[in-house]
Design a protein around this motif. Structure first.
Motif, PDB file in Angstrom:
ATOM      1  N   SER A   1       5.403 -29.674 -27.446  1.00 11.36           N
ATOM      2  CA  SER A   1       5.551 -29.461 -26.540  1.00 11.36           C
ATOM      3  C   SER A   1       6.057 -28.758 -24.699  1.00 11.36           C
ATOM      4  O   SER A   1       6.388 -29.506 -23.347  1.00 11.36           O
ATOM      5  CB  SER A   1       7.701 -29.552 -26.387  1.00 11.36           C
TER       6      SER A   1
ATOM      7  N   ASN B   1       5.561 -39.067 -16.425  1.00 11.72           N
ATOM      8  CA  ASN B   1       5.662 -39.031 -17.621  1.00 11.72           C
ATOM      9  C   ASN B   1       6.722 -40.552 -17.906  1.00 11.72           C
ATOM     10  O   ASN B   1       7.179 -40.728 -19.005  1.00 11.72           O
ATOM     11  CB  ASN B   1       7.080 -38.212 -18.040  1.00 11.72           C
TER      12      ASN B   1
ATOM     13  N   HIS C   1      -1.006 -40.072 -30.124  1.00 14.12           N
ATOM     14  CA  HIS C   1      -0.082 -38.864 -29.746  1.00 14.12           C
ATOM     15  C   HIS C   1       0.751 -37.879 -31.036  1.00 14.12           C
ATOM     16  O   HIS C   1      -0.147 -38.362 -32.073  1.00 14.12           O
ATOM     17  CB  HIS C   1       1.215 -39.613 -29.576  1.00 14.12           C
TER      18      HIS C   1
ATOM     19  N   SER D   1       3.134 -37.391 -33.143  1.00 18.12           N
ATOM     20  CA  SER D   1       4.258 -37.701 -33.636  1.00 18.12           C
ATOM     21  C   SER D   1       5.236 -36.443 -34.373  1.00 18.12           C
ATOM     22  O   SER D   1       4.231 -35.368 -35.000  1.00 18.12           O
ATOM     23  CB  SER D   1       4.745 -39.613 -35.122  1.00 18.12           C
TER      24      SER D   1
ATOM     25  N   GLN E   1       4.954 -38.488 -27.612  1.00 24.45           N
ATOM     26  CA  GLN E   1       5.272 -40.226 -27.249  1.00 24.45           C
ATOM     27  C   GLN E   1       3.718 -41.464 -27.456  1.00 24.45           C
ATOM     28  O   GLN E   1       2.914 -40.582 -26.547  1.00 24.45           O
ATOM     29  CB  GLN E   1       6.385 -40.778 -25.850  1.00 24.45           C
ATOM     30  N   PRO E   2       3.566 -41.863 -27.738  1.00 22.74           N
ATOM     31  CA  PRO E   2       2.267 -42.929 -27.012  1.00 22.74           C
ATOM     32  C   PRO E   2       2.317 -43.304 -26.202  1.00 22.74           C
ATOM     33  O   PRO E   2       2.967 -43.102 -24.933  1.00 22.74           O
ATOM     34  CB  PRO E   2       2.526 -44.184 -27.665  1.00 22.74           C
TER      35      PRO E   2
ATOM     36  N   THR F   1      -0.399 -44.032 -17.935  1.00 21.85           N
ATOM     37  CA  THR F   1       0.561 -43.203 -18.158  1.00 21.85           C
ATOM     38  C   THR F   1       0.471 -42.082 -17.340  1.00 21.85           C
ATOM     39  O   THR F   1      -0.881 -41.546 -16.732  1.00 21.85           O
ATOM     40  CB  THR F   1       0.803 -42.160 -19.195  1.00 21.85           C
TER      41      THR F   1
ATOM     42  N   ASP G   1       0.802 -35.191 -26.159  1.00 22.94           N
ATOM     43  CA  ASP G   1       1.617 -36.812 -25.845  1.00 22.94           C
ATOM     44  C   ASP G   1       2.822 -36.639 -26.737  1.00 22.94           C
ATOM     45  O   ASP G   1       2.037 -36.710 -28.425  1.00 22.94           O
ATOM     46  CB  ASP G   1       1.014 -37.980 -25.489  1.00 22.94           C
TER      47      ASP G   1
END
Length: 157
Positions: free
Chosen positions: A64, A108, A39, A41, A72-73, A117, A70
């Motif tokens: 974004s 999400n 992901h 970070s 987030q994980p 996910t 992603d």
């Protein structure tokens, strides 16, 4: 922050643009970084920004905006279902509701076991195969009825 192999891949993407436009490789660089790290970070995005010589906020905006990134994980299987009009008219809403019930999550969210996910996606350009689902940003599955979804999920266990 990124491996030498990842940097080579980013450098190949940068080479496709004029030297003063290397920031144009931001999407490719983010894809390489996410493939390696799982992901994006803030630290990884800051590194990409520095590597491409662009403001970090510009990288955050790209990361974004697109569902393929992603922040987030994500689960082992990231399922992104197209819900745009052609897919919606061909059963995407039924497929989405079925996925949500079957997995016990909403858009999400990730299943408690970390396997799946669920993301809502924009057009994938496969309207003739609607509804479509993209798995881990790499594999497109077509004509995703609840029955086909069940069969695919059963094959991942």
């Amino acid at each position: 922050m990124l491996s030498p192999d990842a940097l080579k891949k980013i450098d190949r993407a940068i080479a496709k643009y004029p030297p003063d436009r290397k920031q144009s490789a931001v999407m490719a660089a983010l894809t390489v970084a996410q493939d390696e790290k799982g992901h994006l970070s803030t630290e990884v995005m800051n590194f990409v920004a520095g590597y491409l010589g662009m403001p970090p906020i510009a990288v955050y905006e790209v990361a974004s905006f697109y569902a393929m990134y992603d922040l987030q994980p994500a689960g082992k299987y990231k399922l992104c279902l197209c819900t745009n009009l052609p897919c919606a008219l061909s059963g995407a809403e039924d497929a989405a509701q079925h996925l949500k019930r079957k997995l016990g999550i909403d858009w999400n969210e990730t299943t408690s076991d970390g396997r799946f996910t669920l993301k809502e996606g924009e057009c994938f350009g496969a309207c003739g195969d609607a509804p479509v689902m993209l798995v881990n940003n790499k594999k497109m599955l077509s004509f995703m009825t609840p029955e086909k979804i069940d069969k695919w999920i059963a094959g991942q266990e």
